[in-house]
Scaffold this active site. Structure first.
Site, mmCIF file in Angstrom:
data_model
loop_
_atom_site.group_PDB
_atom_site.id
_atom_site.type_symbol
_atom_site.label_atom_id
_atom_site.label_comp_id
_atom_site.label_asym_id
_atom_site.label_seq_id
_atom_site.Cartn_x
_atom_site.Cartn_y
_atom_site.Cartn_z
ATOM 1 N N ASP A 74 35.790 32.454 37.229
ATOM 2 C CA ASP A 74 35.561 33.728 36.558
ATOM 3 C C ASP A 74 36.007 33.638 35.095
ATOM 4 O OD1 ASP A 74 35.372 36.326 35.723
ATOM 5 O OD2 ASP A 74 36.721 37.177 37.194
ATOM 6 N N THR A 75 37.282 33.254 34.910
ATOM 7 C CA THR A 75 37.881 33.237 33.574
ATOM 8 C C THR A 75 37.061 32.446 32.548
ATOM 9 O OG1 THR A 75 40.072 33.554 34.504
ATOM 10 C CG2 THR A 75 39.972 32.504 32.351
ATOM 11 N N ASN A 101 35.944 28.843 42.952
ATOM 12 C CA ASN A 101 35.811 30.147 42.283
ATOM 13 C C ASN A 101 36.091 30.074 40.784
ATOM 14 O OD1 ASN A 101 35.562 30.901 44.952
ATOM 15 N ND2 ASN A 101 36.881 32.706 44.742
ATOM 16 N N ASP A 143 34.472 39.543 46.464
ATOM 17 C CA ASP A 143 35.637 38.713 46.154
ATOM 18 C C ASP A 143 36.919 39.528 46.383
ATOM 19 O OD1 ASP A 143 36.964 36.472 45.219
ATOM 20 O OD2 ASP A 143 36.749 37.000 43.096
ATOM 21 N N GLY A 148 43.195 33.654 36.302
ATOM 22 C CA GLY A 148 43.354 33.957 34.885
ATOM 23 C C GLY A 148 43.443 32.714 34.009
ATOM 24 N N SER A 199 39.964 28.522 39.804
ATOM 25 C CA SER A 199 39.538 27.167 39.426
ATOM 26 C C SER A 199 38.838 27.085 38.081
ATOM 27 C CB SER A 199 38.642 26.598 40.531
ATOM 28 O OG SER A 199 39.405 26.441 41.701
ATOM 29 N N SER A 200 39.112 28.018 37.210
ATOM 30 C CA SER A 200 38.569 27.883 35.850
ATOM 31 C C SER A 200 39.269 26.726 35.152
ATOM 32 C CB SER A 200 38.774 29.178 35.057
ATOM 33 O OG SER A 200 37.712 30.071 35.337
ATOM 34 N N SER A 247 34.053 41.495 42.411
ATOM 35 C CA SER A 247 35.403 41.905 42.818
ATOM 36 C C SER A 247 35.427 43.432 42.956
ATOM 37 C CB SER A 247 36.425 41.469 41.764
ATOM 38 O OG SER A 247 36.205 42.223 40.577
ATOM 39 N N ASP A 265 40.847 39.383 51.891
ATOM 40 C CA ASP A 265 42.044 38.683 51.422
ATOM 41 C C ASP A 265 43.267 39.283 52.102
ATOM 42 O OD1 ASP A 265 44.158 37.530 50.202
ATOM 43 O OD2 ASP A 265 43.486 37.855 48.145
HETATM 44 P P1 13P Z 1 39.733 32.002 37.602
HETATM 45 O O1 13P Z 1 40.574 33.109 37.056
HETATM 46 O O2 13P Z 1 40.427 30.675 37.485
HETATM 47 O O3 13P Z 1 38.376 31.947 37.016
HETATM 48 O O4 13P Z 1 39.572 32.260 39.178
HETATM 49 C C1 13P Z 1 38.620 33.158 39.647
HETATM 50 C C2 13P Z 1 38.787 33.451 41.094
HETATM 51 O O5 13P Z 1 39.527 32.833 41.832
HETATM 52 C C3 13P Z 1 37.968 34.565 41.607
HETATM 53 O O6 13P Z 1 38.220 34.814 42.955
HETATM 54 O O1 G3H Z 2 39.946 36.670 41.519
HETATM 55 C C1 G3H Z 2 39.899 37.473 40.605
HETATM 56 C C2 G3H Z 2 38.726 37.533 39.706
HETATM 57 O O2 G3H Z 2 39.007 36.864 38.526
HETATM 58 C C3 G3H Z 2 38.256 38.941 39.506
HETATM 59 O O3 G3H Z 2 38.960 39.589 38.525
HETATM 60 O O4 G3H Z 2 39.396 41.886 39.409
HETATM 61 O O5 G3H Z 2 39.358 41.421 36.962
HETATM 62 O O6 G3H Z 2 37.254 41.402 38.288
HETATM 63 P P1 G3H Z 2 38.745 41.193 38.273
HETATM 64 ZN ZN ZN Z 3 40.299 34.478 43.517
#
Ligand code: 13P
Ligand code: G3H
Ligand code: ZN
Length: 337
Positions: A267-268, A265, A83, A187, A224-225, A50, A105
């Site tokens: 991340d969380t 996707n 991202d 998140g 999608s976490s 990101s 985006d």
């Molecule tokens: P999460 O916060 O659900 O993991 O989503 C991550 C995301 O969409 C990154 O682009």
């Molecule tokens: O879509 C968002 C991701 O979770 C990236 O988050 O900007 O904190 O790295 P970040």
């Molecule tokens: Zn995202």
């Protein structure tokens, strides 16, 4: 070998009907967990940075960590993806850094919060496609707005994707993949009540309708976490204070994949895995001060989540199904389109 265009990874996933997880990366341990997991289950890899990750890592460090993955895991197809690019400039920076895919985006303005109108989204997305495709680089766009401002990316005016606008958007912009808003958010705080498989959690009908109207489009599910409850419990047991919260269950993601989602996707979940592991380790080993002692188990915890996602989304076992394409190959593909 082989940095591949993300487009190829998604095209191959579509042929066989599976989804590929996109994992965000901010540091070496995350990158290693993503690659070790992929090697173990033989999955293609989409590794994403990101704008926040580029800033955190001073850009050059992350670029070299990502390049180290390509060098060290030279047999696995790997796409390096930007991202949530919120401007042409940031996409341009990622292209210069050697990424094989960028997300413009255009659903949001440059602040990453305020929704942007449809025509201006088309205009900015097309501008990025015009820069990227002649270099063989993939472009993901977004239509509709995700919620979840907590991560700094997302709108406070969540707006689901209108399926009737998708065809026009894709035809006019020529994006390779499209993020759709179906009720997920970024998140850890997605749902306050435990998702019930008998009740509609997400607007799957939107995904199904888009798939009917644009059967060749690769849809992307952001936010999608799954927010594993055992990780929340572990964080709270060892001093954390995360209120009751739920994520997107794997059964809902699988439904999306069945209906045409090709990139998912995450991340969380990796952030939760790291925090849960470090909290437990430090509580149980108060005299320990060597960061390697807690970073190692946190890397293993991320790897477990990562492998599970590769397996559940269906990309495990597919890393060697196809001959990796170069950006040069993809350049020719776009020229002949
Ligand atoms: P999460 O916060 O659900 O993991 O989503 C991550 C995301 O969409 C990154 O682009
Ligand atoms: O879509 C968002 C991701 O979770 C990236 O988050 O900007 O904190 O790295 P970040
Ligand atoms: Zn995202």
């Amino acid at each position: 070998m082989p940095l591949v265009p993300m487009r190829q990874i998604l095209d191959e996933a579509a042929k066989k009907g599976y989804g590929v997880p996109h994992f965000n990366v901010n540091n070496m341990e995350q990158a290693q967990a993503i690659m070790r997991g992929a090697e173990e289950v033989k999955s293609p890899v989409i590794m994403a940075a990101s704008k926040g990750a580029l800033k955190y890592s001073d850009m050059f460090f992350l670029r070299n960590i990502m390049n180290a993955c390509i060098e060290r895991y030279s047999k696995l197809p790997i796409a390096l993806h930007l991202d949530h690019g919120t401007s042409v400039d940031i996409c341009q920076t990622a292209i210069h850094l050697g990424f094989s895919s960028v997300m413009m985006d255009g659903s949001l303005q440059e602040d990453g919060k305020t929704p942007r109108d449809f025509d201006s989204n088309i205009e900015i997305s097309r501008e990025v496609v015009n820069l990227a495709h002649p270099l063989g680089i993939t472009v993901e766009g977004e239509l509709g707005c995700l919620g979840g401002i907590e991560d700094g990316i997302g709108s406070n005016q969540e707006k689901l994707t209108d399926p009737d606008k998708v065809k026009e958007f894709v035809e006019k912009t020529k994006v390779d993949a499209l993020a759709v808003a179906i009720g997920t958010s970024h998140g850890a705080y997605k749902f306050k009540i435990k998702p019930d498989p008998d009740k509609n959690l997400l607007a799957m009908d939107i995904i199904r309708r888009i798939h009917e109207l644009c059967p060749n489009l690769h849809m992307v599910m952001h936010g999608s976490s799954s927010v594993p409850q055992e990780l929340i419990a572990q964080i709270n047991k060892y001093g954390g204070a995360i209120p009751e919260t739920y994520g997107v269950p794997l059964w809902a993601i699988k439904e999306g994949i069945k209906a045409g989602v090709r990139k998912v996707n995450v991340d969380t979940d990796l952030r939760l895995a790291v925090t849960a592991t470090i909290r437990k380790y430090l509580k149980e080993n108060p005299a320990q001060f060597d960061p390697r002692k807690y970073l190692e188990p946190s890397r293993d915890a991320m790897k477990q989540i990562i492998m599970e996602r590769y397996i559940k989304f269906g990309s495990a076992g597919h890393a060697f199904d196809y001959e990796p394409m170069t950006l040069e190959d993809m350049k020719k593909f776009y020229e002949n389109e």
